[in-house]
Motif scaffolding. Structure first.
Motif, PDB file in Angstrom:
ATOM      1  N   LYS A 236     -11.110  38.790   9.952  1.00  0.00           N
ATOM      2  CA  LYS A 236     -12.358  39.284   9.373  1.00  0.00           C
ATOM      3  C   LYS A 236     -12.131  39.531   7.891  1.00  0.00           C
ATOM      4  CE  LYS A 236     -15.973  42.729  10.150  1.00  0.00           C
ATOM      5  NZ  LYS A 236     -16.315  43.933  10.942  1.00  0.00           N
ATOM      6  N   VAL A 237     -13.049  39.036   7.072  1.00  0.00           N
ATOM      7  CA  VAL A 237     -12.979  39.161   5.618  1.00  0.00           C
ATOM      8  C   VAL A 237     -14.265  39.838   5.168  1.00  0.00           C
ATOM      9  CG1 VAL A 237     -12.919  37.874   3.449  1.00  0.00           C
ATOM     10  CG2 VAL A 237     -11.563  37.070   5.409  1.00  0.00           C
ATOM     11  N   GLU A 238     -14.129  40.835   4.302  1.00  0.00           N
ATOM     12  CA  GLU A 238     -15.297  41.527   3.781  1.00  0.00           C
ATOM     13  C   GLU A 238     -15.603  40.997   2.388  1.00  0.00           C
ATOM     14  OE1 GLU A 238     -16.512  45.968   4.462  1.00  0.00           O
ATOM     15  OE2 GLU A 238     -15.073  45.902   2.807  1.00  0.00           O
ATOM     16  N   LEU A 239     -16.853  40.591   2.166  1.00  0.00           N
ATOM     17  CA  LEU A 239     -17.300  40.127   0.854  1.00  0.00           C
ATOM     18  C   LEU A 239     -18.180  41.207   0.257  1.00  0.00           C
ATOM     19  CD1 LEU A 239     -18.187  36.425   1.748  1.00  0.00           C
ATOM     20  CD2 LEU A 239     -16.030  37.341   0.844  1.00  0.00           C
ATOM     21  N   TRP A 240     -17.922  41.543  -1.011  1.00  0.00           N
ATOM     22  CA  TRP A 240     -18.626  42.642  -1.663  1.00  0.00           C
ATOM     23  C   TRP A 240     -19.136  42.206  -3.024  1.00  0.00           C
ATOM     24  CZ3 TRP A 240     -15.479  46.542  -4.870  1.00  0.00           C
ATOM     25  CH2 TRP A 240     -16.320  47.518  -5.416  1.00  0.00           C
ATOM     26  N   GLU A 241     -20.432  42.322  -3.214  1.00  0.00           N
ATOM     27  CA  GLU A 241     -21.017  42.126  -4.553  1.00  0.00           C
ATOM     28  C   GLU A 241     -21.250  43.522  -5.119  1.00  0.00           C
ATOM     29  OE1 GLU A 241     -25.098  40.612  -6.704  1.00  0.00           O
ATOM     30  OE2 GLU A 241     -24.574  39.702  -4.777  1.00  0.00           O
ATOM     31  N   PRO A 242     -20.329  43.979  -5.989  1.00  0.00           N
ATOM     32  CA  PRO A 242     -20.442  45.347  -6.506  1.00  0.00           C
ATOM     33  C   PRO A 242     -21.676  45.534  -7.381  1.00  0.00           C
ATOM     34  CG  PRO A 242     -18.568  44.226  -7.507  1.00  0.00           C
ATOM     35  CD  PRO A 242     -19.182  43.279  -6.543  1.00  0.00           C
ATOM     36  N   LYS A 243     -22.155  46.737  -7.387  1.00  0.00           N
ATOM     37  CA  LYS A 243     -23.269  47.102  -8.261  1.00  0.00           C
ATOM     38  C   LYS A 243     -22.659  47.850  -9.447  1.00  0.00           C
ATOM     39  CE  LYS A 243     -27.897  48.966  -7.837  1.00  0.00           C
ATOM     40  NZ  LYS A 243     -28.805  49.675  -6.937  1.00  0.00           N
TER      41      LYS A 243
ATOM     42  N   THR B 291     -27.019  46.450   2.024  1.00  0.00           N
ATOM     43  CA  THR B 291     -27.045  46.937   0.654  1.00  0.00           C
ATOM     44  C   THR B 291     -26.871  48.451   0.626  1.00  0.00           C
ATOM     45  OG1 THR B 291     -28.539  45.139   0.050  1.00  0.00           O
ATOM     46  CG2 THR B 291     -28.397  46.994  -1.475  1.00  0.00           C
ATOM     47  N   TYR B 292     -25.992  48.906  -0.267  1.00  0.00           N
ATOM     48  CA  TYR B 292     -25.721  50.334  -0.463  1.00  0.00           C
ATOM     49  C   TYR B 292     -25.833  50.640  -1.955  1.00  0.00           C
ATOM     50  CZ  TYR B 292     -23.796  49.913   4.235  1.00  0.00           C
ATOM     51  OH  TYR B 292     -23.642  49.666   5.573  1.00  0.00           O
ATOM     52  N   ASP B 293     -25.694  51.897  -2.308  1.00  0.00           N
ATOM     53  CA  ASP B 293     -25.754  52.304  -3.718  1.00  0.00           C
ATOM     54  C   ASP B 293     -24.708  51.588  -4.566  1.00  0.00           C
ATOM     55  OD1 ASP B 293     -27.716  54.052  -2.952  1.00  0.00           O
ATOM     56  OD2 ASP B 293     -26.462  55.842  -3.078  1.00  0.00           O
ATOM     57  N   TYR B 294     -23.585  51.225  -3.975  1.00  0.00           N
ATOM     58  CA  TYR B 294     -22.465  50.651  -4.704  1.00  0.00           C
ATOM     59  C   TYR B 294     -22.318  49.144  -4.515  1.00  0.00           C
ATOM     60  CZ  TYR B 294     -20.848  52.142  -0.123  1.00  0.00           C
ATOM     61  OH  TYR B 294     -20.761  52.380   1.223  1.00  0.00           O
ATOM     62  N   GLY B 295     -23.299  48.499  -3.863  1.00  0.00           N
ATOM     63  CA  GLY B 295     -23.260  47.053  -3.761  1.00  0.00           C
ATOM     64  C   GLY B 295     -23.696  46.508  -2.417  1.00  0.00           C
ATOM     65  N   LYS B 296     -23.542  45.190  -2.280  1.00  0.00           N
ATOM     66  CA  LYS B 296     -23.924  44.473  -1.066  1.00  0.00           C
ATOM     67  C   LYS B 296     -22.665  43.997  -0.350  1.00  0.00           C
ATOM     68  CE  LYS B 296     -27.959  42.633  -3.427  1.00  0.00           C
ATOM     69  NZ  LYS B 296     -28.588  41.402  -3.916  1.00  0.00           N
ATOM     70  N   PHE B 297     -22.723  43.981   0.994  1.00  0.00           N
ATOM     71  CA  PHE B 297     -21.578  43.594   1.811  1.00  0.00           C
ATOM     72  C   PHE B 297     -22.001  42.637   2.924  1.00  0.00           C
ATOM     73  CE2 PHE B 297     -20.526  47.681   0.085  1.00  0.00           C
ATOM     74  CZ  PHE B 297     -19.169  47.620  -0.176  1.00  0.00           C
ATOM     75  N   VAL B 298     -21.068  41.776   3.299  1.00  0.00           N
ATOM     76  CA  VAL B 298     -21.206  40.954   4.494  1.00  0.00           C
ATOM     77  C   VAL B 298     -19.793  40.627   4.968  1.00  0.00           C
ATOM     78  CG1 VAL B 298     -21.238  38.643   3.436  1.00  0.00           C
ATOM     79  CG2 VAL B 298     -22.550  39.066   5.528  1.00  0.00           C
TER      80      VAL B 298
END
Length: 157
Positions: free
Chosen positions: A149-156, A133-140
């Motif tokens: 490799k695929v990056e998934l991002w739940e933006p904040k 988790t970062y200021d701009y969202g969550k990543f895995v």
């Protein structure tokens, strides 16, 4: 020349996806769970990321920043909810795309990352790391069927 055309095509697709890519739904056995809501970014390897960024700025007019370029757009029918798609050249020696050996990585915007990761685990998808988790969202990061490799991002947002 083919590589430049490929990169330009990928960039154009990422940019247009922000406007045209509404919501992709995945059919689950019991319910429909929203998984991907858009493309969050296109990342690719190159010999000289700084030079590549400058080339795209000069020749294609990208409004660049230290991370590449950010395309802002409005999400769905709510014309007040701003979203973004990131375009970033990485050093050809980056290990960020590992364990994939590909020259590119796509970042997908998602909703409810924790629930999605649990569903993906049940489906046998390889989860590369833990949710951060970062200021701009969550990543895995996950691996697709061919080991990309695929990056998934739940933006904040």
């Amino acid at each position: 020349m083919k590589k430049a055309i490929f990169i330009t095509l990928i960039t154009a697709i990422a940019f247009c996806s922000g406007f045209a890519f509404k919501t992709i739904l995945s059919q689950n056995k019991n319910s429909r769970m929203k998984k991907v809501t858009g493309i969050g970014g296109i990342f690719f390897k190159c010999k000289d990321p700084k030079k590549m960024t400058e080339w795209y700025q000069k020749h294609l007019g990208l409004n660049t920043n230290p991370y590449g370029a950010t395309f802002e757009w409005f999400e769905g029918t709510d014309s007040t909810k701003k979203a973004q798609t990131q375009w970033t050249p990485f050093s050809e020696k980056t290990t960020y795309f590992e364990p994939s050996t590909r020259e590119f990585m796509i970042n997908y915007r998602v909703e409810n990352l924790e629930a999605l990761v649990e569903e993906l685990k049940k489906e046998g998808v390889t989860i590369v790391d833990t949710i951060e988790t970062y200021d701009y969202g969550k990543f895995v990061h996950i691996l697709d069927a061919e080991g990309n490799k695929v990056e998934l991002w739940e933006p904040k947002d």
